[in-house]
Design a protein around this motif. Sequence first.
Motif, short mmCIF file in Angstrom:
data_model
loop_
_atom_site.label_atom_id
_atom_site.label_comp_id
_atom_site.label_asym_id
_atom_site.label_seq_id
_atom_site.Cartn_x
_atom_site.Cartn_y
_atom_site.Cartn_z
N TYR A 121 -0.18 2.08 5.39
CA TYR A 121 1.27 2.26 5.19
C TYR A 121 1.68 1.96 3.75
O TYR A 121 2.49 2.65 3.17
CB TYR A 121 2.04 1.35 6.14
N ASN A 122 1.10 0.92 3.18
CA ASN A 122 1.53 0.51 1.85
C ASN A 122 1.18 1.52 0.77
O ASN A 122 1.75 1.52 -0.30
CB ASN A 122 0.91 -0.84 1.47
N ARG A 123 0.19 2.36 1.07
CA ARG A 123 -0.25 3.30 0.06
C ARG A 123 0.53 4.61 0.12
O ARG A 123 0.47 5.42 -0.77
CB ARG A 123 -1.73 3.57 0.27
N CYS A 124 1.24 4.81 1.24
CA CYS A 124 1.89 6.11 1.50
C CYS A 124 3.07 6.32 0.56
O CYS A 124 3.89 5.43 0.38
CB CYS A 124 2.34 6.15 2.95
N VAL A 125 3.17 7.52 -0.04
CA VAL A 125 4.33 7.84 -0.86
C VAL A 125 5.24 8.85 -0.17
O VAL A 125 6.28 9.20 -0.69
CB VAL A 125 3.93 8.38 -2.26
N GLU A 164 8.31 0.42 6.89
CA GLU A 164 9.60 0.61 6.24
C GLU A 164 9.87 2.10 6.07
O GLU A 164 9.01 2.94 6.34
CB GLU A 164 9.63 -0.09 4.87
N GLY A 166 10.28 5.77 4.76
CA GLY A 166 9.54 6.63 3.83
C GLY A 166 8.05 6.65 4.01
O GLY A 166 7.35 7.22 3.18
N VAL A 167 7.50 6.03 5.05
CA VAL A 167 6.05 6.11 5.25
C VAL A 167 5.73 6.82 6.56
O VAL A 167 6.52 6.84 7.49
CB VAL A 167 5.36 4.73 5.23
N MET A 168 4.53 7.39 6.58
CA MET A 168 4.05 8.10 7.75
C MET A 168 3.29 7.13 8.63
O MET A 168 2.70 6.17 8.13
CB MET A 168 3.14 9.22 7.26
N GLY B 127 9.04 10.83 0.31
CA GLY B 127 9.63 9.79 1.14
C GLY B 127 9.91 8.52 0.35
O GLY B 127 10.89 7.82 0.59
N TRP B 134 2.02 6.61 -8.37
CA TRP B 134 0.75 6.45 -7.66
C TRP B 134 -0.04 7.74 -7.64
O TRP B 134 -1.22 7.74 -7.31
CB TRP B 134 1.01 5.99 -6.23
#
Lengths: 259, 449
Positions: A121-125, A164, A166-168, B127, B134
């Motif tokens: 999750y923390n890496r997802c943009v 949170e 904005g994440v997948m 998102g 990144w």
Amino acid sequence: MSSIFKRIKDKLADYRRPGYYKEFDYHWAIVVDIDRCNGCEACVVACYAENNIPVVGKKGCDDARIFNWIRIEKYIEGEYPDVRVKFIPIMCQQCDRAPCEIGCPVYATYHNQDGLNVQVYNRCVGTFTCATYCPYDVRRFNWFTYKPDKPLDEQLNPDVTVREMGVMEKCTFCIQRIRYAKDAAKDEERRVRDGEIKPACVQSCPTGALTFGDLKDQNSEVSRLARSRRRYRVFEELNADPSVIYLKRVMGNGKRSHD
Amino acid sequence: MGSDRTIEQIPYEDVNADVVRTMTETGRLYYIFLFLSMAGVVVLWGLPWAYQIYTGQGVTGLQTPAFWGIYLANFIFWIGISHSGTLLSAILFITQTPWRRSIYRSAEAMTFFSVMTASIFVFVHMGRPWNFYWTVPYPNQRGLWLNFMSPLMFDVFAISTYATSSMIFLYFGSIPDLAAVRDRVKGWRKEVYTILSLGWRGTDAEWHWLTKAYPFFAVFIIPLAVSVHSIVSWDFALSKVPGLSKTIFAPYFVVGAIYSGSAGIVTLMIFLRRGLKIEKYITKTHFDKLGMLLVVMSLIWSYINVVEVFTGWYADTSFETESLRYRMFTPPFSYMYWLMIFTNTVMPLFLIFRKVRRSMAPALIISLGINVGMWIERYLIIATSLPRKFHPYMWNDYIPSLVEVSITLGSFCFFTMMFLMFVKLWPSVSIYEVKEDIGIPFRRKKGHH
């Protein structure tokens, strides 16, 4: 010269291997016996409770933003009184050749050493590419930051991250339980025993339609079920190589109970 | 020169004076339009985007199967528009086409600004846009690296390379003109153009190196332009989704991009020559040639469109058939689809007639029609494929929300604003190449402008 070609060929073959691994530690899989599924959706409820999945309410469902990591698809055939309803539970298929994994530019989704398709999750943009590429439509996006009402925030599972905006996210095969069992097994210097891990959906299924286990172990329950003649996988022709194996429903004509 | 000349005989002195006039003399109408477009950027783009970042992507109409929507349609549309500059400038340069000279500068500017607009849409659609860095490969403390197998990663490289190259191409070709402007203006402009012209004096050696390097840039940028839109198409074509996963997408997108870009140029030139009163330089001959180009591109585009539908129908797989049925025969998409066929395949056929090509009103209507049609094409590719993926249980119609529509309109305001600022700050007609077109034989021997 030929050795260079061979090296290039091997390198390319590596890219075709799931997650670039020569071999998985375990190969977790779920076998779904559709013949036993009665569509009670206990698995869905258990999944919500286990994985801190936000509840979006009526409006969220109307907007098709429901968060069910596992869903029971209902297909209704025929007209009254000759109505037949078919249920098929669909969760993340943990594909070995996952279409979602090639899409992500930042490696937020990748293949781990247990043959699982993991979401960080923390890496997802939030480029949505994984969800777009997924043929099974199992990925869910955090459109807003969903906060549970008080006092429901007290019942969140401490083993699972709260996501949170904005994440997948998607079904993880309850990776927190897998990690726990693997840690326990490591302390005792043994491999995880068959049936030691039960994801929430498997645990809660009243008819025993779902079975979880290691496909690498030839004697495990899933391996035995996966050799069934009723075996099939959803959209096998797409060559995604899913880890969820379905056992076909054998239907009679409705006049007598099928044998 | 001589016979293939497109511009009437104009004294060299007047060329310089005319171009500097377009930059220094500003009417009231210009300020009104500039103000309106700036207001549009703030109100239609800035505020809704801030609201979206603050609240979450939930303010859009996106939902579970349709994760991509109007933002990505806009992204492809603007990347498509950007192909005009490259085509007109680079391809027409190496084929030594004379009518390129008075329009290529503004076409290149159009390229650069539309790439800018497009790349902003990448961030709008993310998102978590605050984590955009990144996706950039550099050694970092996070210990993370990028997935070079991802088509989106290809995109990052292709678009940033293309944007950089087109900016350098635009700047490089403008240096002699910036120097010419420097020599004719006073005050703050003098200082700015002194810096921008990089000390250009117009010596033989400088002209020599300019004419040596310019073809290099032109040749460099053509494969880049082709690759950019191929890679943008691979965002879709490398998936498994019916309606997106098509092998013909790369050439289809490149052709569509050149087509919409050329139509964009026609539209823009009509406004530019009226607005800046430079009808002497952008003549009806230019529109004649551009009209021919549009007819050819229209035919190629229509051919690929027919091939796409025919092969999909012939394959007769249930997924593909459903996606075609949804796109072509289900309202409201069917109305959009057949409108697109009308504006992009039927209407440009009128450009076969010389009279239509040489008159402004029909050219404006047809070119605007093509751009509307090309926007619809990009929209339909996304909005009709994703809601009809493999699981019928998950099918859902995608309807854009107000925020999405507003940001779409805002992007047009942004482009207009950038272009309006450009025409006043940059010589929008190439002084030295127009002079080449006018053609005085002794200039080449003497070697100064």
